[in-house]
Design a protein around this motif. Structure first.
Motif, PDB file in Angstrom:
ATOM      1  N   ALA A  67       0.934  -1.193   0.088  1.00 33.86           N
ATOM      2  CA  ALA A  67      -0.001  -0.067   0.063  1.00 33.86           C
ATOM      3  C   ALA A  67       0.700   1.216   0.023  1.00 33.86           C
ATOM      4  O   ALA A  67       0.619   2.413  -0.812  1.00 33.86           O
ATOM      5  N   ASP A  68       1.916   1.253   0.705  1.00 35.52           N
ATOM      6  CA  ASP A  68       2.826   2.226   0.567  1.00 35.52           C
ATOM      7  C   ASP A  68       3.404   2.639  -0.847  1.00 35.52           C
ATOM      8  O   ASP A  68       3.793   3.949  -1.068  1.00 35.52           O
ATOM      9  N   ILE A  69       3.461   1.627  -1.432  1.00 32.02           N
ATOM     10  CA  ILE A  69       3.710   1.760  -2.903  1.00 32.02           C
ATOM     11  C   ILE A  69       2.850   2.667  -3.702  1.00 32.02           C
ATOM     12  O   ILE A  69       2.931   3.550  -4.725  1.00 32.02           O
ATOM     13  N   PHE A  70       1.369   2.654  -3.402  1.00 33.96           N
ATOM     14  CA  PHE A  70       0.287   3.209  -4.037  1.00 33.96           C
ATOM     15  C   PHE A  70       0.511   4.483  -3.316  1.00 33.96           C
ATOM     16  O   PHE A  70      -0.414   5.308  -4.199  1.00 33.96           O
ATOM     17  N   TYR A  71       0.866   4.758  -2.589  1.00 32.05           N
ATOM     18  CA  TYR A  71       0.581   6.183  -1.736  1.00 32.05           C
ATOM     19  C   TYR A  71       1.917   7.125  -2.241  1.00 32.05           C
ATOM     20  O   TYR A  71       3.073   6.714  -1.462  1.00 32.05           O
ATOM     21  N   ARG A  72       1.999   7.629  -3.121  1.00 33.45           N
ATOM     22  CA  ARG A  72       3.103   8.325  -3.846  1.00 33.45           C
ATOM     23  C   ARG A  72       3.396   9.654  -3.206  1.00 33.45           C
ATOM     24  O   ARG A  72       4.555  10.202  -3.477  1.00 33.45           O
ATOM     25  N   HIS A  73       2.932  10.433  -2.003  1.00 33.15           N
ATOM     26  CA  HIS A  73       3.128  11.593  -1.494  1.00 33.15           C
ATOM     27  C   HIS A  73       4.395  11.509  -0.442  1.00 33.15           C
ATOM     28  O   HIS A  73       5.453  12.282  -0.876  1.00 33.15           O
ATOM     29  N   VAL A  74       4.169  10.928   0.295  1.00 37.15           N
ATOM     30  CA  VAL A  74       5.265  10.448   1.487  1.00 37.15           C
ATOM     31  C   VAL A  74       5.023   9.050   1.747  1.00 37.15           C
ATOM     32  O   VAL A  74       4.193   8.286   1.608  1.00 37.15           O
ATOM     33  N   ASN A  75       5.909   8.737   2.969  1.00 40.30           N
ATOM     34  CA  ASN A  75       6.109   7.260   3.255  1.00 40.30           C
ATOM     35  C   ASN A  75       4.573   7.236   4.186  1.00 40.30           C
ATOM     36  O   ASN A  75       4.142   7.928   4.862  1.00 40.30           O
ATOM     37  N   LEU A  76       3.825   6.026   3.757  1.00 40.01           N
ATOM     38  CA  LEU A  76       2.498   5.759   4.445  1.00 40.01           C
ATOM     39  C   LEU A  76       2.497   6.110   5.776  1.00 40.01           C
ATOM     40  O   LEU A  76       1.573   6.588   6.466  1.00 40.01           O
ATOM     41  N   GLU A  77       3.408   5.352   6.505  1.00 37.15           N
ATOM     42  CA  GLU A  77       3.647   5.448   7.992  1.00 37.15           C
ATOM     43  C   GLU A  77       3.638   6.839   8.543  1.00 37.15           C
ATOM     44  O   GLU A  77       3.413   7.222   9.647  1.00 37.15           O
ATOM     45  N   HIS A  78       4.352   7.766   7.638  1.00 39.76           N
ATOM     46  CA  HIS A  78       4.586   9.188   8.019  1.00 39.76           C
ATOM     47  C   HIS A  78       2.887   9.975   7.938  1.00 39.76           C
ATOM     48  O   HIS A  78       2.745  10.636   8.821  1.00 39.76           O
ATOM     49  N   ALA A  79       2.422   9.776   6.921  1.00 36.40           N
ATOM     50  CA  ALA A  79       1.271  10.354   6.665  1.00 36.40           C
ATOM     51  C   ALA A  79      -0.140   9.867   7.605  1.00 36.40           C
ATOM     52  O   ALA A  79      -0.867  10.609   7.799  1.00 36.40           O
ATOM     53  N   GLY A  80       0.052   8.555   7.739  1.00 36.54           N
ATOM     54  CA  GLY A  80      -1.129   8.011   8.564  1.00 36.54           C
ATOM     55  C   GLY A  80      -0.825   7.684   9.857  1.00 36.54           C
ATOM     56  O   GLY A  80      -1.451   6.946  10.590  1.00 36.54           O
ATOM     57  N   ALA A  81       0.072   8.743  10.554  1.00 37.17           N
ATOM     58  CA  ALA A  81       0.389   8.585  12.079  1.00 37.17           C
ATOM     59  C   ALA A  81      -0.823   8.598  12.981  1.00 37.17           C
ATOM     60  O   ALA A  81      -1.824   9.315  12.694  1.00 37.17           O
ATOM     61  N   SER A  82      -0.796   7.550  13.847  1.00 38.06           N
ATOM     62  CA  SER A  82      -2.217   7.550  14.759  1.00 38.06           C
ATOM     63  C   SER A  82      -1.671   6.881  16.053  1.00 38.06           C
ATOM     64  O   SER A  82      -1.104   5.822  16.192  1.00 38.06           O
ATOM     65  N   THR A  83      -1.789   7.544  17.293  1.00 33.49           N
ATOM     66  CA  THR A  83      -1.554   6.941  18.464  1.00 33.49           C
ATOM     67  C   THR A  83      -2.301   5.629  18.716  1.00 33.49           C
ATOM     68  O   THR A  83      -1.874   4.639  19.306  1.00 33.49           O
ATOM     69  N   VAL A  84      -3.482   5.445  18.121  1.00 34.59           N
ATOM     70  CA  VAL A  84      -4.400   4.314  18.342  1.00 34.59           C
ATOM     71  C   VAL A  84      -3.556   2.967  17.759  1.00 34.59           C
ATOM     72  O   VAL A  84      -3.634   1.963  18.154  1.00 34.59           O
ATOM     73  N   ASN A  85      -3.056   3.439  16.493  1.00 34.59           N
ATOM     74  CA  ASN A  85      -2.469   2.338  15.842  1.00 34.59           C
ATOM     75  C   ASN A  85      -1.119   1.918  16.432  1.00 34.59           C
ATOM     76  O   ASN A  85      -1.020   0.657  16.514  1.00 34.59           O
ATOM     77  N   LEU A  86      -0.451   2.857  16.969  1.00 33.90           N
ATOM     78  CA  LEU A  86       0.798   2.648  17.933  1.00 33.90           C
ATOM     79  C   LEU A  86       0.416   1.498  19.225  1.00 33.90           C
ATOM     80  O   LEU A  86       0.933   0.300  19.570  1.00 33.90           O
ATOM     81  N   GLY A  87      -0.916   1.763  19.611  1.00 37.21           N
ATOM     82  CA  GLY A  87      -1.281   1.007  20.928  1.00 37.21           C
ATOM     83  C   GLY A  87      -1.835  -0.286  20.411  1.00 37.21           C
ATOM     84  O   GLY A  87      -1.295  -1.317  21.007  1.00 37.21           O
ATOM     85  N   GLN A  88      -2.339  -0.400  19.203  1.00 40.92           N
ATOM     86  CA  GLN A  88      -2.717  -1.606  18.637  1.00 40.92           C
ATOM     87  C   GLN A  88      -1.626  -2.816  18.324  1.00 40.92           C
ATOM     88  O   GLN A  88      -1.626  -3.920  18.422  1.00 40.92           O
ATOM     89  N   ALA A  89      -0.483  -2.100  17.720  1.00 38.68           N
ATOM     90  CA  ALA A  89       0.565  -2.806  17.217  1.00 38.68           C
ATOM     91  C   ALA A  89       1.216  -3.391  18.587  1.00 38.68           C
ATOM     92  O   ALA A  89       1.680  -4.312  18.508  1.00 38.68           O
ATOM     93  N   THR A  90       1.352  -2.703  19.824  1.00 45.19           N
ATOM     94  CA  THR A  90       2.190  -3.291  20.640  1.00 45.19           C
ATOM     95  C   THR A  90       1.168  -4.429  21.349  1.00 45.19           C
ATOM     96  O   THR A  90       1.696  -5.428  21.713  1.00 45.19           O
ATOM     97  N   VAL A  91      -0.309  -4.356  21.353  1.00 47.54           N
ATOM     98  CA  VAL A  91      -1.275  -5.379  21.706  1.00 47.54           C
ATOM     99  C   VAL A  91      -0.761  -6.480  20.786  1.00 47.54           C
ATOM    100  O   VAL A  91      -0.854  -7.798  21.346  1.00 47.54           O
ATOM    101  N   LEU A  92      -0.759  -6.320  19.614  1.00 41.90           N
ATOM    102  CA  LEU A  92      -0.529  -7.480  18.582  1.00 41.90           C
ATOM    103  C   LEU A  92       0.692  -8.178  18.802  1.00 41.90           C
ATOM    104  O   LEU A  92       0.824  -9.407  18.776  1.00 41.90           O
ATOM    105  N   ILE A  93       1.683  -7.517  19.288  1.00 41.29           N
ATOM    106  CA  ILE A  93       2.989  -8.005  19.642  1.00 41.29           C
ATOM    107  C   ILE A  93       2.712  -9.205  20.866  1.00 41.29           C
ATOM    108  O   ILE A  93       3.286 -10.209  20.907  1.00 41.29           O
ATOM    109  N   ILE A  94       2.008  -8.409  21.855  1.00 41.02           N
ATOM    110  CA  ILE A  94       1.785  -9.406  22.990  1.00 41.02           C
ATOM    111  C   ILE A  94       0.853 -10.566  22.680  1.00 41.02           C
ATOM    112  O   ILE A  94       1.185 -11.813  22.944  1.00 41.02           O
TER     113      ILE A  94
END
Length: 344
Positions: free
Chosen positions: A95-122
């Motif tokens: 999906a990052d390849i399809f978004y040509r403006h900037v890095n997808l993780e830069h443009a779609g920053a969200s604290t909710v996603n940070l928390g969810q990713a941490t729970v996923l590792i657990i």
């Protein structure tokens, strides 16, 4: 239920491919509906992506894991779950390849996603701990399985709290795209959209059952290990809705929905293992799997860690116009796939 596994090989292959196409087609319709519902409910793209879109597009995968576990194929069931998470994490790099403006993780920053990713590792580490722990089961279910469900629910509550009262905020940059930038103008009513989404979930779930049955039969007919079929066959097919909806969300500019849909879907996919443990009636499923399934569990932890670092670092642009974390995720998944195929 029809006995799919007794069909001849050409019919099995045709059913498998047809189900994949149906999953991809109907799964693609979910992103637009989820995006509108995110705006109308006020829950936000990241949380709606995690719960509604993530769980909805994962229905085919959980049906596949449960039915194959109930059929006595624990390796395929668990590999399908963990292979799906690995594939879907890699989809973010696509999906990052399809978004040509900037890095997808830069443009779609969200604290909710940070928390969810941490729970996923657990959630991904817990099955590894169960695998290494003594073989314990109550009514055929390992204690880790209900604990994982509780952790998932706590993670959702935590995500809601993070959205309501955030203690951290991403730095505003020209490349940051917030949810206000995405204006919905769908004339259909909210109840109608919710009903349509539920109908799509049922269709995709039915296709997931066909994928599981035909995949199990193909494993026997072709002499391919259940681990390979699960991680690289059924996992990819049942993950097609995530690929299609993620790219569709990115093209709509709903970046937090795209990232949240993948991470939230991965959290839900981790519960496939718990559901498979309940469906598997010969004891704890964690002690019925082999090293292949364990390998994919470890890979999921590694890939999610890389994604989490990418979300924290928020690199604006890397090689080829995508982030370095996307390059690493692609390399990790492709390397793992080649290794598993080589091992047979």
């Amino acid at each position: 239920m029809p006995d799919i596994q007794s069909l001849p090989l050409p019919w099995l292959a045709a059913l498998f491919v047809a189900s994949a196409l149906l999953i991809a087609y109907f799964g693609s319709k979910m992103a637009a509906i989820a995006d509108v519902l995110a705006d109308r409910t006020g829950l936000g793209e990241a949380l709606i992506g995690a719960v509604l879109l993530g769980a909805g597009t994962s229905i085919s995968g959980i049906v596949t894991s449960i039915t194959t576990a109930a059929s006595g194929a624990p390796e395929l069931a668990v590999s399908n779950a963990m292979g799906g998470i690995a594939a879907q994490t890699m989809f973010l790099a696509l999906a990052d390849i399809f978004y040509r403006h900037v890095n997808l993780e830069h443009a779609g920053a969200s604290t909710v996603n940070l928390g969810q990713a941490t729970v996923l590792i657990i959630l991904s580490v817990m099955p590894i701990m169960a695998y290494a722990a003594p073989q314990i089961a109550f009514f055929g279910v390992h204690p880790v399985s209900p604990i994982m469900i509780a952790v998932y629910l706590i993670g959702l509550h935590n995500a809601h709290s993070i959205r309501q009262e955030p203690m951290w905020q991403p730095k505003e940059t020209p490349g940051l795209r917030v949810e206000a930038d995405d204006i919905e103008n769908d004339p259909r009513s909210t109840p109608l959209l919710a009903s349509l989404f539920a109908g799509l979930v049922l269709i995709v779930g039915a296709c997931g059952w066909v994928v599981g049955e035909s995949g199990l039969a193909l494993s026997g007919e072709l002499g391919i290990s259940q681990g390979v079929v699960g991680a690289l066959g059924t996992a990819i097919v049942t993950s097609l809705p995530e690929l299609v909806t993620t790219i569709a969300a990115v093209r709509r500019g709903a970046l937090q929905l795209a990232i949240g849909g993948i991470i939230g879907g991965n959290m839900f996919d981790a519960l496939f293992v718990s559901a498979s443990d309940i469906a598997y009636r010969d004891g704890s499923i964690y002690h019925a799997i082999g090293e292949r399934a364990l390998f994919w569990m470890a890979l999921v932890c590694l890939m999610t860690g890389v994604l989490l670092l990418g979300l924290l670092r928020r690199e604006k642009q890397g090689p080829g116009g995508i982030g370095w974390e996307s390059v690493i995720l692609l390399a990790l998944w492709l390397g793992a796939a080649v290794l598993q195929v080589a091992l047979g």
